[in-house]
Design an enzyme around this catalytic site. Structure first.
Site, PDB file in Angstrom:
ATOM      1  CD  GLU A  21      -9.071 -16.075  11.837  1.00 23.24           C
ATOM      2  OE1 GLU A  21      -8.031 -15.504  12.242  1.00 23.24           O
ATOM      3  OE2 GLU A  21     -10.195 -15.578  11.961  1.00 23.24           O
ATOM      4  CG  HIS A  33      -6.323 -11.529  11.451  1.00 28.32           C
ATOM      5  ND1 HIS A  33      -7.600 -11.143  11.129  1.00 28.32           N
ATOM      6  CD2 HIS A  33      -5.678 -10.400  11.854  1.00 28.32           C
ATOM      7  CE1 HIS A  33      -7.735  -9.838  11.332  1.00 28.32           C
ATOM      8  NE2 HIS A  33      -6.581  -9.362  11.748  1.00 28.32           N
ATOM      9  CB  CYS A  93      -9.308 -14.629   7.915  1.00 27.35           C
ATOM     10  SG  CYS A  93      -7.853 -13.967   8.744  1.00 27.35           S
ATOM     11  CB  CYS A 140     -11.482 -10.314   9.505  1.00 33.50           C
ATOM     12  SG  CYS A 140      -9.955 -10.734   8.649  1.00 33.50           S
TER      13      CYS A 140
HETATM   14  N1  LIG Z   1     -10.862 -13.516  13.417  1.00 28.75           N
HETATM   15  C1  LIG Z   1      -9.854 -12.773  13.926  1.00 28.75           C
HETATM   16  C2  LIG Z   1     -10.068 -11.476  14.328  1.00 28.75           C
HETATM   17  C3  LIG Z   1      -9.029 -10.760  14.842  1.00 28.75           C
HETATM   18  N2  LIG Z   1      -7.816 -11.323  14.967  1.00 28.75           N
HETATM   19  C4  LIG Z   1      -6.738 -10.579  15.619  1.00 28.75           C
HETATM   20  C5  LIG Z   1      -6.305  -9.276  15.063  1.00 28.75           C
HETATM   21  C6  LIG Z   1      -5.871  -8.525  16.294  1.00 28.75           C
HETATM   22  O1  LIG Z   1      -4.565  -8.938  16.702  1.00 28.75           O
HETATM   23  C7  LIG Z   1      -6.870  -8.990  17.334  1.00 28.75           C
HETATM   24  C8  LIG Z   1      -8.103  -8.120  17.412  1.00 28.75           C
HETATM   25  O2  LIG Z   1      -7.794  -7.007  18.187  1.00 28.75           O
HETATM   26  P1  LIG Z   1      -8.907  -6.032  18.775  1.00 28.75           P
HETATM   27  O3  LIG Z   1      -9.428  -5.216  17.653  1.00 28.75           O
HETATM   28  O4  LIG Z   1      -9.995  -6.895  19.387  1.00 28.75           O
HETATM   29  O5  LIG Z   1      -8.182  -5.237  19.805  1.00 28.75           O
HETATM   30  O6  LIG Z   1      -7.226 -10.284  16.922  1.00 28.75           O
HETATM   31  C9  LIG Z   1      -7.627 -12.628  14.577  1.00 28.75           C
HETATM   32  O7  LIG Z   1      -6.501 -13.175  14.725  1.00 28.75           O
HETATM   33  N3  LIG Z   1      -8.638 -13.318  14.064  1.00 28.75           N
HETATM   34 ZN   LIG Z   2      -8.690 -12.186   9.790  1.00 31.87          ZN
END
Ligand SMILES: Nc1ccn([C@H]2C[C@H](O)[C@@H](COP(=O)(O)O)O2)c(=O)n1
Ligand SMILES: [Zn+2]
Length: 166
Positions: free
Chosen positions: A81, A79, A108, A105
């Site tokens: 973060e 992610h 993170c 999430c």
């Molecule tokens: N706070 C976050 C939440 C999600 N991510 C990343 C993880 C995946 O690459 C994407 C989410 O994919 P989706 O389920 O919307 O198709 O974003 C993050 O970096 N930070």
């Molecule tokens: Zn995360």
């Protein structure tokens, strides 16, 4: 005219703008997330975006959202973060603020808390109704990490990359 410009970016717009620019490096076809860690002196100390770990091919690992555990991106992606914190140029992130496009999430949140960050500024909380984000907020609240949605700022920032941009 030698008056000071008045339409310069606020600190919030600047740091979120950096986070969003970083997101544009993401290969994720569905959600591109960028993050920027800022210290108490308003210096950027870390930037990251969501992507597979270094050395793990963007072309070989799956970008799918659905399927078996091993067939979706969720098993592999780092992610934004996490990357911003790991990419930090300083070892101590105590008191820093995290600017991130999407609310963190639970995994993170653990890293944010353990790193000593004190505040999260985010744009979207599109997964607010998931248990992942509920768990994240439970831990952040217990640990005294504040969060706020960035509001009241400009909707977009234009970056020009041509010779006559200055
Ligand atoms: N706070 C976050 C939440 C999600 N991510 C990343 C993880 C995946 O690459 C994407 C989410 O994919 P989706 O389920 O919307 O198709 O974003 C993050 O970096 N930070
Ligand atoms: Zn995360």
């Amino acid at each position: 005219m030698s008056e000071k410009r008045l339409d310069y970016l606020t600190w919030d717009e600047y740091f979120m703008g950096v986070a969003c620019l970083s997101a544009q490096r993401s290969k994720d076809p569905n959600t591109q997330v960028g993050a920027c860690v800022v210290n108490r002196k308003k210096k950027i100390v870390g930037i990251g975006y969501n992507g597979f770990p270094t050395g793990c091919s963007d072309d070989e690992l799956p970008w799918a959202r659905e399927g078996g555990t091993l067939d979706t991106k969720y098993a592999y992606v780092c992610h934004a973060e996490l990357n911003a914190i790991l990419n930090s140029i300083v070892s101590d992130l105590e008191g820093c603020t995290l600017y991130v496009a999407l609310f963190p999430c639970n995994e993170c949140a653990k890293i944010i808390i353990q790193s000593g960050l004190k505040e999260i500024v985010y744009l979207s909380d599109k997964y607010a109704e998931t248990d992942i984000v509920r768990a994240s907020k439970t831990m952040l609240e217990m640990a005294g990490v504040k969060w706020r949605k960035l509001s009241g700022c400009r909707e977009s920032v234009t970056i020009r990359l041509s010779e006559d941009c200055v």
